[in-house]
Design a protein around this motif. Sequence first.
Motif, PDB file in Angstrom:
ATOM      1  N   LEU A   1       4.231  -1.813  -5.143  1.00 30.72           N
ATOM      2  CA  LEU A   1       4.929  -0.861  -4.531  1.00 30.72           C
ATOM      3  C   LEU A   1       5.278  -0.958  -3.015  1.00 30.72           C
ATOM      4  CD1 LEU A   1       2.731   2.327  -5.415  1.00 30.72           C
ATOM      5  CD2 LEU A   1       4.925   1.274  -6.510  1.00 30.72           C
ATOM      6  N   SER A   2       4.954  -2.498  -2.445  1.00 32.69           N
ATOM      7  CA  SER A   2       5.139  -3.123  -1.339  1.00 32.69           C
ATOM      8  C   SER A   2       4.414  -2.180  -0.560  1.00 32.69           C
ATOM      9  CB  SER A   2       6.703  -3.420  -1.099  1.00 32.69           C
ATOM     10  OG  SER A   2       7.186  -4.119  -2.019  1.00 32.69           O
ATOM     11  N   PHE A   3       3.214  -1.653  -0.518  1.00 28.38           N
ATOM     12  CA  PHE A   3       2.538  -0.575  -0.079  1.00 28.38           C
ATOM     13  C   PHE A   3       2.189  -1.190   1.544  1.00 28.38           C
ATOM     14  CE2 PHE A   3      -0.824   2.048   1.593  1.00 28.38           C
ATOM     15  CZ  PHE A   3      -0.573   3.247   1.134  1.00 28.38           C
ATOM     16  N   GLU A   4       2.179  -0.298   2.581  1.00 20.33           N
ATOM     17  CA  GLU A   4       1.757  -0.521   3.748  1.00 20.33           C
ATOM     18  C   GLU A   4       1.198   0.580   4.482  1.00 20.33           C
ATOM     19  OE1 GLU A   4       3.157  -2.981   7.961  1.00 20.33           O
ATOM     20  OE2 GLU A   4       4.512  -2.871   6.197  1.00 20.33           O
ATOM     21  N   ASP A   5       0.031   0.353   5.022  1.00 18.42           N
ATOM     22  CA  ASP A   5      -0.498   1.628   5.833  1.00 18.42           C
ATOM     23  C   ASP A   5      -0.738   0.962   7.251  1.00 18.42           C
ATOM     24  OD1 ASP A   5      -2.699   0.458   5.024  1.00 18.42           O
ATOM     25  OD2 ASP A   5      -3.445   2.047   4.007  1.00 18.42           O
ATOM     26  N   THR A   6      -2.000   1.074   7.645  1.00 17.69           N
ATOM     27  CA  THR A   6      -2.466   0.133   8.763  1.00 17.69           C
ATOM     28  C   THR A   6      -2.446  -1.358   8.528  1.00 17.69           C
ATOM     29  OG1 THR A   6      -4.671   0.286   8.290  1.00 17.69           O
ATOM     30  CG2 THR A   6      -3.810   1.941   9.781  1.00 17.69           C
TER      31      THR A   6
ATOM     32  N   ARG B   1      -7.258   4.139  -6.365  1.00 18.49           N
ATOM     33  CA  ARG B   1      -6.811   3.296  -5.007  1.00 18.49           C
ATOM     34  C   ARG B   1      -5.360   3.765  -4.752  1.00 18.49           C
ATOM     35  NH1 ARG B   1      -7.533  -3.159  -5.702  1.00 18.49           N
ATOM     36  NH2 ARG B   1      -9.673  -2.253  -6.083  1.00 18.49           N
ATOM     37  N   MET B   2      -5.466   4.096  -3.604  1.00 17.50           N
ATOM     38  CA  MET B   2      -4.267   4.861  -3.144  1.00 17.50           C
ATOM     39  C   MET B   2      -3.114   3.896  -2.844  1.00 17.50           C
ATOM     40  SD  MET B   2      -4.638   5.796   0.759  1.00 17.50           S
ATOM     41  CE  MET B   2      -4.880   4.350   2.190  1.00 17.50           C
ATOM     42  N   MET B   3      -3.196   2.665  -2.674  1.00 19.93           N
ATOM     43  CA  MET B   3      -2.299   1.746  -2.564  1.00 19.93           C
ATOM     44  C   MET B   3      -1.470   1.323  -3.727  1.00 19.93           C
ATOM     45  SD  MET B   3      -5.154   1.351  -0.439  1.00 19.93           S
ATOM     46  CE  MET B   3      -6.013   0.142  -0.420  1.00 19.93           C
ATOM     47  N   GLU B   4      -1.882   1.697  -4.667  1.00 14.65           N
ATOM     48  CA  GLU B   4      -0.985   1.588  -6.158  1.00 14.65           C
ATOM     49  C   GLU B   4      -0.522   2.983  -6.662  1.00 14.65           C
ATOM     50  OE1 GLU B   4      -2.852  -1.126  -8.944  1.00 14.65           O
ATOM     51  OE2 GLU B   4      -3.558  -2.272  -7.518  1.00 14.65           O
ATOM     52  N   ALA B   5      -0.923   3.970  -5.956  1.00 17.49           N
ATOM     53  CA  ALA B   5      -0.286   5.480  -6.320  1.00 17.49           C
ATOM     54  C   ALA B   5      -0.598   5.577  -7.670  1.00 17.49           C
ATOM     55  CB  ALA B   5       1.270   5.474  -5.914  1.00 17.49           C
TER      56      ALA B   5
END
Length: 285
Positions: free
Chosen positions: A84-89, A167-171
């Motif tokens: 998902l090319s996830f990015e938060d902090t 794991r929220m980074m993988e939704a």
Amino acid sequence: MAWFKRKEKGIHTSTEDKKDTPKGLWYKSPTGKIVDTKELEKNFYISPEDGYHVRIGSKEYFEILFDDNKFKELDENLTSKDPLSFEDTKKYPDRLKAAQDKTKLKDAVRTAVGKSKGKDLVVAAMDFSFIGGSMGSVVGEKIARAANYSLKNNVPFMIISKSGGARMMEAALSLMQLAKTSAKLAQLADAQIPYISLCTDPTTGGTTASFAMLGDINIAEPGALIGFAGPRVVRDTTGQELPEGFQTSEFLLEHGFLDFITLRSELKDKVNQYIDLITNAPLRA
């Protein structure tokens, strides 16, 4: 030369002269008991004075369950991608790399097969130290592959849950693991292969909503937090005052969600007693 020198506002020790106590010599339990870490290790990481079960990881559970700590790890090099090319902090790949460097683990679960009381047993043990034991694609895939090993070799399967949830980074990909692991456990049930679920502190979120509560027998360690959402979230959502300790293993046992609670020191014996019972194995001395 003296190890201290007096200043106007007290005694000050230079940094190079300070004598720090080495880290890791003592453990303080939440009830305030101080335990020598070597004594704690010998006591299955249970505080001897108050019975508090210290959080441990897959390494320690494998040592407890497998004879002579001998086992074959399954799919040990499986790692997560970033679909998902996830990015938060942080970018997700950077977060994964940091967790791997810190814990020396590939992801939040390890799976292995070995002898326990002389009989084959497949164990999937989660590690809370890896991003809060969160359940991503790798966790689901490794549990599914471990279940496949059990199916192929007719070996009892055990999952030790310790997780903050999906794991929220993988939704949505993370949420898919609930169905994936549940389907595999249904196959085990159809094949009449025993599945034991051990809930430890904490077992929450999607883990509780799937494999953690699907055991042929569901057991837990004393005092473990077990639930879907945390107490604060439940209270704020329902607007109700909650019974004291309503998400502890003791409360769940009283209300029929668990079969029994076991001390960690008795875990190996209890698991094998159950396997002997369900497989009609001869009684052993």
